[in-house]
Design a protein around this motif. Sequence first.
Motif, mmCIF file in Angstrom:
data_model
loop_
_atom_site.group_PDB
_atom_site.id
_atom_site.type_symbol
_atom_site.label_atom_id
_atom_site.label_comp_id
_atom_site.label_asym_id
_atom_site.label_seq_id
_atom_site.Cartn_x
_atom_site.Cartn_y
_atom_site.Cartn_z
ATOM 1 N N ASN A 96 -15.657 40.970 29.920
ATOM 2 C CA ASN A 96 -15.095 39.868 30.687
ATOM 3 C C ASN A 96 -14.070 40.397 31.670
ATOM 4 O O ASN A 96 -13.332 41.338 31.353
ATOM 5 C CB ASN A 96 -14.442 38.865 29.721
ATOM 6 N N GLU A 98 -11.242 38.883 34.831
ATOM 7 C CA GLU A 98 -10.637 37.772 35.560
ATOM 8 C C GLU A 98 -9.746 38.349 36.653
ATOM 9 O O GLU A 98 -8.977 39.274 36.400
ATOM 10 C CB GLU A 98 -9.794 36.911 34.620
ATOM 11 N N ASP A 107 -10.318 32.830 42.935
ATOM 12 C CA ASP A 107 -10.208 33.182 41.514
ATOM 13 C C ASP A 107 -11.605 33.387 40.937
ATOM 14 O O ASP A 107 -12.521 32.601 41.229
ATOM 15 C CB ASP A 107 -9.514 32.074 40.724
ATOM 16 N N THR A 109 -13.895 34.516 37.250
ATOM 17 C CA THR A 109 -14.068 34.931 35.860
ATOM 18 C C THR A 109 -15.529 35.328 35.716
ATOM 19 O O THR A 109 -16.413 34.516 35.978
ATOM 20 C CB THR A 109 -13.750 33.800 34.872
ATOM 21 N N TRP A 111 -18.661 37.517 33.448
ATOM 22 C CA TRP A 111 -19.124 38.009 32.156
ATOM 23 C C TRP A 111 -20.274 38.995 32.352
ATOM 24 O O TRP A 111 -21.099 38.819 33.251
ATOM 25 C CB TRP A 111 -19.611 36.860 31.272
#
Length: 121
Positions: A96, A98, A107, A109, A111
């Motif tokens: 992960n 961020e 922004d 995020t 995976w």
Amino acid sequence: QVQLVESGGGLVQAGGSLRLSCAASGSILSINFMGWYRQAPGKQRELVAHITSTGSTKYADSVKGRFTISRDNAKNTVYLQMSSLKPEDTAVYYCNAEGIQTILPTDFTSWGQGTQVTVSS
């Protein structure tokens, strides 16, 4: 977009070691957190460890003293060195990240696709 590519999973006997790697690529401006989560069959995904851009780390109690997370900021890569592995560490491990990217929305995020770690007894 920011993509994460993991490597290093596999089958190992209890007591053995494995090292996972995860490289981030794409429209990256900065990555604040990089971490590893895992999900065992029938269980929820849980945090294993994460590391900030300045090197601060956090570990799940179940892996403290056995796993070490590190990162190479120049390569946008995070590592998880796993030692003294136990059968209960068997899971799919997900990377992960961020941070901030150069496209909108700024922004992000992201995976990874997951890598299987199997520890035999």
